[in-house]
Design an enzyme around this catalytic site. Structure first.
Site, mmCIF file in Angstrom:
data_model
loop_
_atom_site.group_PDB
_atom_site.id
_atom_site.type_symbol
_atom_site.label_atom_id
_atom_site.label_comp_id
_atom_site.label_asym_id
_atom_site.label_seq_id
_atom_site.Cartn_x
_atom_site.Cartn_y
_atom_site.Cartn_z
ATOM 1 N N ARG A 156 55.517 30.776 -13.081
ATOM 2 C CA ARG A 156 54.629 31.553 -12.210
ATOM 3 C C ARG A 156 54.105 32.757 -12.991
ATOM 4 O O ARG A 156 54.883 33.445 -13.678
ATOM 5 C CB ARG A 156 55.385 32.046 -10.971
ATOM 6 C CG ARG A 156 55.534 31.013 -9.860
ATOM 7 C CD ARG A 156 54.194 30.666 -9.215
ATOM 8 N NE ARG A 156 54.281 29.683 -8.146
ATOM 9 C CZ ARG A 156 54.132 28.356 -8.281
ATOM 10 N NH1 ARG A 156 53.903 27.840 -9.471
ATOM 11 N NH2 ARG A 156 54.211 27.549 -7.243
ATOM 12 N N ASP A 181 50.877 28.511 -18.984
ATOM 13 C CA ASP A 181 50.264 27.574 -18.029
ATOM 14 C C ASP A 181 50.022 28.263 -16.693
ATOM 15 O O ASP A 181 49.296 27.734 -15.848
ATOM 16 C CB ASP A 181 51.175 26.351 -17.842
ATOM 17 C CG ASP A 181 50.528 25.288 -16.960
ATOM 18 O OD1 ASP A 181 49.429 24.819 -17.318
ATOM 19 O OD2 ASP A 181 51.108 24.943 -15.913
ATOM 20 N N GLU A 223 45.520 34.190 -12.077
ATOM 21 C CA GLU A 223 44.926 32.844 -12.104
ATOM 22 C C GLU A 223 44.189 32.435 -10.835
ATOM 23 O O GLU A 223 43.277 31.600 -10.888
ATOM 24 C CB GLU A 223 45.997 31.801 -12.424
ATOM 25 C CG GLU A 223 46.984 31.518 -11.281
ATOM 26 C CD GLU A 223 48.020 30.460 -11.658
ATOM 27 O OE1 GLU A 223 48.825 30.715 -12.573
ATOM 28 O OE2 GLU A 223 48.016 29.387 -11.041
ATOM 29 N N HIS A 280 47.280 25.942 -15.267
ATOM 30 C CA HIS A 280 48.272 25.488 -14.273
ATOM 31 C C HIS A 280 48.248 23.958 -14.131
ATOM 32 O O HIS A 280 48.208 23.422 -13.020
ATOM 33 C CB HIS A 280 48.014 26.161 -12.909
ATOM 34 C CG HIS A 280 49.273 26.318 -12.078
ATOM 35 N ND1 HIS A 280 49.626 27.489 -11.445
ATOM 36 C CD2 HIS A 280 50.260 25.446 -11.769
ATOM 37 C CE1 HIS A 280 50.757 27.325 -10.782
ATOM 38 N NE2 HIS A 280 51.168 26.083 -10.979
HETATM 39 C C1 COI Z 1 53.928 23.993 -7.541
HETATM 40 O O1 COI Z 1 54.224 22.844 -7.213
HETATM 41 O O2 COI Z 1 54.426 24.976 -6.977
HETATM 42 C C2 COI Z 1 52.972 24.199 -8.616
HETATM 43 O O3 COI Z 1 53.032 25.205 -9.266
HETATM 44 C C3 COI Z 1 51.926 23.182 -8.822
HETATM 45 C C4 COI Z 1 50.782 23.464 -7.918
HETATM 46 C C5 COI Z 1 49.800 24.414 -8.528
HETATM 47 C C6 COI Z 1 50.092 22.211 -7.479
#
Ligand code: COI
Length: 334
Positions: free
Chosen positions: A235, A259, A264, A296
């Protein structure tokens, strides 16, 4: 029974159709729009909603959904940091997420990118593009020569540990929740400080809870080894981006895998070609030869996306039928 899904992307449609085929008695409808106070009314008449977005599920949004008669909400992703939990609780929401859709997707991406940084692949790719085929000074570091420090030993962290051990690295770990198996095998160091001091590569696999915000900062970077590689496929807010930039500029940090990014939302997963790019700091990071930015997408594999869709719909149906879902989200503040 009716389920309404928000923000369905083209790449999710085959899996949504697969679920529909297997549940012909369930009425499934969907939109590509995000869930907002305005779009909440689209769910009117549904028994539950299936959602995914990085946009906040605000008090207004949750209220609008409750006004439309829907309080059973199933997320297709892991993170629940963008939900107004107090409001959800007040309105009697029942929420599920998909905590394990493919830990391998994220772990594999983190490992690949870490290895690419160590081998200076981006620099070599740039030289190739310019037809500069000289070796020096683009010399690599082998993964097996690194001490890899894993912060967070949940599903993703554990897969990452296995992959890095496959490369022959020495793996150490830190977590406030110790996994008994890993503890028996002696992976855990006593403190984050110990991990920062010992690791050549540091990869974050912890959630964005208040205690973890900016855990990578000037002070923690100062404790790290010279030439450290930092990997954040978790995150954005875990990392003080300005501190990392200072570390990259001074040479303290050898490379950075990013990532996820604190700025973001609203920038990633959009095509900025030919448009004014909205974030100078991010543009600078993208352009650096020792920084690997991805928008991401660590999670973004066919395996993961299928599981996200299918498991979220399964969960939502269980909520609707009054059964225990596989992964209920606790609405207490985390
Ligand atoms: C999550 O599953 O929490 C992710 O970080 C992926 C999401 C951006 C689809």
């Amino acid at each position: 029974t009716k389920i309404f899904a928000y923000a369905i992307r083209k790449d999710e449609e085959p899996f949504l159709n697969e679920w529909k085929e297997a549940h012909k008695d369930i009425d499934v409808d969907y939109t590509d729009k995000l869930l907002t106070p305005e779009t909440a009314k689209l769910a009117k008449g549904a028994d539950g909603v299936v959602v995914y977005q990085q946009l906040d599920y605000t008090a207004d949004t949750l209220q609008a959904l409750a006004d439309a008669g829907v309080t059973k909400m199933s997320l297709r992703n892991v993170g629940v940091d963008n939900i107004d939990m107090d409001k959800a609780k007040e309105l009697g929401f029942e929420i599920t997420n998909v905590p394990v859709y493919s830990p391998d997707a994220i772990a594999e991406h983190a490992a690949i990118q870490a290895a690419r940084v160590l081998r200076q692949d981006k620099r070599m790719d740039e030289k190739m593009a310019k037809r500069d085929l000289r070796w020096a000074p683009t010399i690599g570091r082998e993964v097996r020569d690194q001490v890899v420090g894993v912060v967070g030993t949940g599903h993703i962290g554990q897969v990452f540990m296995r992959i890095m051990e496959g490369f022959g690295a020495k793996v150490i770990a830190y977590d406030i929740f110790k996994n008994p198996e890993l503890e028996k095998k002696g992976y855990y160091v006593d403190s984050l400080d110990d991990l920062y001091k010992q690791a050549d590569v540091i990869s974050l696999h912890v959630p964005d809870v208040p205690a973890n915000v900016h855990m990578i900062n000037d002070k923690s970077i100062a404790e790290m080894k010279d030439g450290v590689v930092i990997v954040n496929c978790s995150r954005g807010p875990l990392v003080d981006t300005d501190a990392v930039i200072r570390g990259l500029d001074s040479g303290k940090i050898f490379g950075f895998v990013m990532d996820t990014y604190e700025g973001e939302v609203g920038v990633f997963n959009k095509d900025w070609e030919g448009k004014e790019f909205p974030d100078k700091r991010l543009a600078d990071l993208i352009d650096r030869p020792n920084v690997l930015v991805t928008p991401h997408t660590a999670f973004y594999t066919t395996h993961a996306v299928r599981n996200m869709v299918v498991k979220a719909f399964d969960n939502n149906l269980k909520l609707i039928n009054g059964e225990k879902p596989d992964s209920p989200v606790a609405l207490d503040k985390n």
